[in-house]
Design a protein around this motif. Sequence first.
Motif, PDB file in Angstrom:
ATOM      1  N   HIS A  14      -1.632 -12.415   5.528  1.00 46.61           N
ATOM      2  CA  HIS A  14      -2.413 -12.013   6.711  1.00 46.61           C
ATOM      3  C   HIS A  14      -1.674 -10.959   7.539  1.00 46.61           C
ATOM      4  O   HIS A  14      -1.725 -10.961   8.770  1.00 46.61           O
ATOM      5  N   ASP A  15      -1.022 -10.057   6.821  1.00 43.05           N
ATOM      6  CA  ASP A  15      -0.252  -8.974   7.442  1.00 43.05           C
ATOM      7  C   ASP A  15      -1.087  -7.698   7.363  1.00 43.05           C
ATOM      8  O   ASP A  15      -1.015  -6.959   6.385  1.00 43.05           O
ATOM      9  N   LEU A  16      -1.893  -7.452   8.394  1.00 44.25           N
ATOM     10  CA  LEU A  16      -2.811  -6.308   8.363  1.00 44.25           C
ATOM     11  C   LEU A  16      -2.065  -4.987   8.303  1.00 44.25           C
ATOM     12  O   LEU A  16      -2.413  -4.100   7.519  1.00 44.25           O
ATOM     13  N   ASP A  17      -1.038  -4.835   9.114  1.00 39.65           N
ATOM     14  CA  ASP A  17      -0.292  -3.586   9.129  1.00 39.65           C
ATOM     15  C   ASP A  17       0.373  -3.339   7.777  1.00 39.65           C
ATOM     16  O   ASP A  17       0.340  -2.222   7.241  1.00 39.65           O
ATOM     17  N   GLY A  18       0.965  -4.383   7.216  1.00 42.21           N
ATOM     18  CA  GLY A  18       1.589  -4.237   5.906  1.00 42.21           C
ATOM     19  C   GLY A  18       0.577  -3.935   4.809  1.00 42.21           C
ATOM     20  O   GLY A  18       0.852  -3.166   3.886  1.00 42.21           O
ATOM     21  N   ALA A  19      -0.599  -4.545   4.901  1.00 40.00           N
ATOM     22  CA  ALA A  19      -1.657  -4.286   3.920  1.00 40.00           C
ATOM     23  C   ALA A  19      -2.133  -2.842   3.996  1.00 40.00           C
ATOM     24  O   ALA A  19      -2.373  -2.199   2.967  1.00 40.00           O
ATOM     25  N   ARG A  20      -2.264  -2.337   5.199  1.00 39.78           N
ATOM     26  CA  ARG A  20      -2.667  -0.935   5.353  1.00 39.78           C
ATOM     27  C   ARG A  20      -1.635   0.006   4.735  1.00 39.78           C
ATOM     28  O   ARG A  20      -1.991   0.962   4.031  1.00 39.78           O
ATOM     29  N   LYS A  21      -0.357  -0.267   4.999  1.00 36.89           N
ATOM     30  CA  LYS A  21       0.697   0.582   4.434  1.00 36.89           C
ATOM     31  C   LYS A  21       0.700   0.518   2.906  1.00 36.89           C
ATOM     32  O   LYS A  21       0.890   1.536   2.232  1.00 36.89           O
ATOM     33  N   ALA A  22       0.482  -0.673   2.347  1.00 34.99           N
ATOM     34  CA  ALA A  22       0.446  -0.817   0.884  1.00 34.99           C
ATOM     35  C   ALA A  22      -0.754  -0.079   0.293  1.00 34.99           C
ATOM     36  O   ALA A  22      -0.648   0.549  -0.772  1.00 34.99           O
ATOM     37  N   TRP A  23      -1.895  -0.142   0.987  1.00 34.96           N
ATOM     38  CA  TRP A  23      -3.092   0.578   0.517  1.00 34.96           C
ATOM     39  C   TRP A  23      -2.823   2.076   0.471  1.00 34.96           C
ATOM     40  O   TRP A  23      -3.134   2.744  -0.514  1.00 34.96           O
ATOM     41  N   ILE A  24      -2.232   2.601   1.524  1.00 38.26           N
ATOM     42  CA  ILE A  24      -1.935   4.037   1.588  1.00 38.26           C
ATOM     43  C   ILE A  24      -0.940   4.432   0.500  1.00 38.26           C
ATOM     44  O   ILE A  24      -1.119   5.450  -0.180  1.00 38.26           O
ATOM     45  N   ALA A  25       0.086   3.617   0.307  1.00 36.12           N
ATOM     46  CA  ALA A  25       1.092   3.932  -0.711  1.00 36.12           C
ATOM     47  C   ALA A  25       0.491   3.932  -2.111  1.00 36.12           C
ATOM     48  O   ALA A  25       0.855   4.758  -2.955  1.00 36.12           O
ATOM     49  N   ALA A  26      -0.432   3.032  -2.369  1.00 30.52           N
ATOM     50  CA  ALA A  26      -1.046   2.945  -3.696  1.00 30.52           C
ATOM     51  C   ALA A  26      -1.889   4.170  -4.014  1.00 30.52           C
ATOM     52  O   ALA A  26      -2.081   4.510  -5.192  1.00 30.52           O
ATOM     53  N   ARG A  27      -2.382   4.841  -3.008  1.00 30.05           N
ATOM     54  CA  ARG A  27      -3.297   5.967  -3.220  1.00 30.05           C
ATOM     55  C   ARG A  27      -2.604   7.200  -3.799  1.00 30.05           C
ATOM     56  O   ARG A  27      -3.228   7.993  -4.501  1.00 30.05           O
ATOM     57  N   THR A  28      -1.327   7.378  -3.521  1.00 33.30           N
ATOM     58  CA  THR A  28      -0.651   8.622  -3.907  1.00 33.30           C
ATOM     59  C   THR A  28      -0.688   8.846  -5.409  1.00 33.30           C
ATOM     60  O   THR A  28      -1.115   9.905  -5.890  1.00 33.30           O
ATOM     61  N   GLY A  29      -0.234   7.873  -6.174  1.00 32.87           N
ATOM     62  CA  GLY A  29      -0.233   8.021  -7.623  1.00 32.87           C
ATOM     63  C   GLY A  29      -1.632   8.164  -8.184  1.00 32.87           C
ATOM     64  O   GLY A  29      -1.862   8.924  -9.128  1.00 32.87           O
ATOM     65  N   TRP A  30      -2.585   7.438  -7.585  1.00 36.33           N
ATOM     66  CA  TRP A  30      -3.965   7.529  -8.058  1.00 36.33           C
ATOM     67  C   TRP A  30      -4.521   8.944  -7.870  1.00 36.33           C
ATOM     68  O   TRP A  30      -5.102   9.523  -8.799  1.00 36.33           O
ATOM     69  N   GLU A  31      -4.349   9.499  -6.694  1.00 37.42           N
ATOM     70  CA  GLU A  31      -4.914  10.817  -6.415  1.00 37.42           C
ATOM     71  C   GLU A  31      -4.251  11.902  -7.265  1.00 37.42           C
ATOM     72  O   GLU A  31      -4.910  12.875  -7.650  1.00 37.42           O
ATOM     73  N   ARG A  32      -2.972  11.756  -7.586  1.00 38.19           N
ATOM     74  CA  ARG A  32      -2.321  12.713  -8.492  1.00 38.19           C
ATOM     75  C   ARG A  32      -2.920  12.645  -9.891  1.00 38.19           C
ATOM     76  O   ARG A  32      -2.919  13.636 -10.619  1.00 38.19           O
ATOM     77  N   SER A  33      -3.420  11.482 -10.262  1.00 39.58           N
ATOM     78  CA  SER A  33      -3.912  11.254 -11.621  1.00 39.58           C
ATOM     79  C   SER A  33      -5.377  11.629 -11.814  1.00 39.58           C
ATOM     80  O   SER A  33      -5.903  11.479 -12.915  1.00 39.58           O
TER      81      SER A  33
END
Length: 266
Positions: A63-82
């Motif tokens: 239930h860590d909203l701030d941490g979840a948001r940061k993880a979501w953003i971090a996951a996007r980088t590799g996806w968008e490069r691909s």
Amino acid sequence: MMKVADCWICPLLLGTILALAVVPQAGAAPLEATAESYRHYLIDDIGQTLAGARALRERLAAHDLDGARKAWIAARTGWERSEVFTSGFVPELDQQIDAWPNASHGFHGIEATLFGASRSTDAGAETDALIAHLADLKAQLDHVELAPQRLLNGIARLAFEIGGNKADGGESRLSGTSLNDMQSNADGIALAYRVVFADAMAAGDPKLAAAARTAIEQVQATVKISDLRNLDADKLRAGSEELIALLQTAAPKIGLDKPTLEEGAR
């Protein structure tokens, strides 16, 4: 005089001519080999995305909203490069993972929960589905055929997307990370071009290769800003169109068809 049709050696000659037609220019490795060398970049980027999605699930469970948001953003980088690869090679998974503007599932469905009006961590089921789809994709990367033509199509298609609907406001508006998406897209284009096509282009037409490289660098520079509000959409659109035109001109020089923008829509 013997007619061409009567010459028993003609099939042999024809085969030789066709073989010579696809031999790469001197100093350039075959495109199939350079496309294969691109594989480990894809594996790394999708692996990073999968790791980010798993970190997201952990933060949601806590239930860590701030941490979840940061993880979501971090996951996007590799996806968008691909995305040079994903929409053309695995369109079904692409839609399940990152459908847009449909934001009801995948990354953007989760984005709506994390960053939208509700701002909650109630996205466990959607994140589990995202992880499953990403794991499926990662498993396919070891054996999928990386056809050079389809990778060139992917570069052109992603350039068109950056200069079109993404330049008009971006993809990840709720999270405020649309600019990050475009920067990663541009980096993905630069990576795929450099690894797969740059040497063959330079051997086929050095001036055209230099122009393509400059166009890619200009697209990267246009989105390398600190705030989406400062984006020069007209400049980005013009740069993307120039890059696509250069790739269409250069493709026959390396034995490929002009890149199409339609493959990902099928």
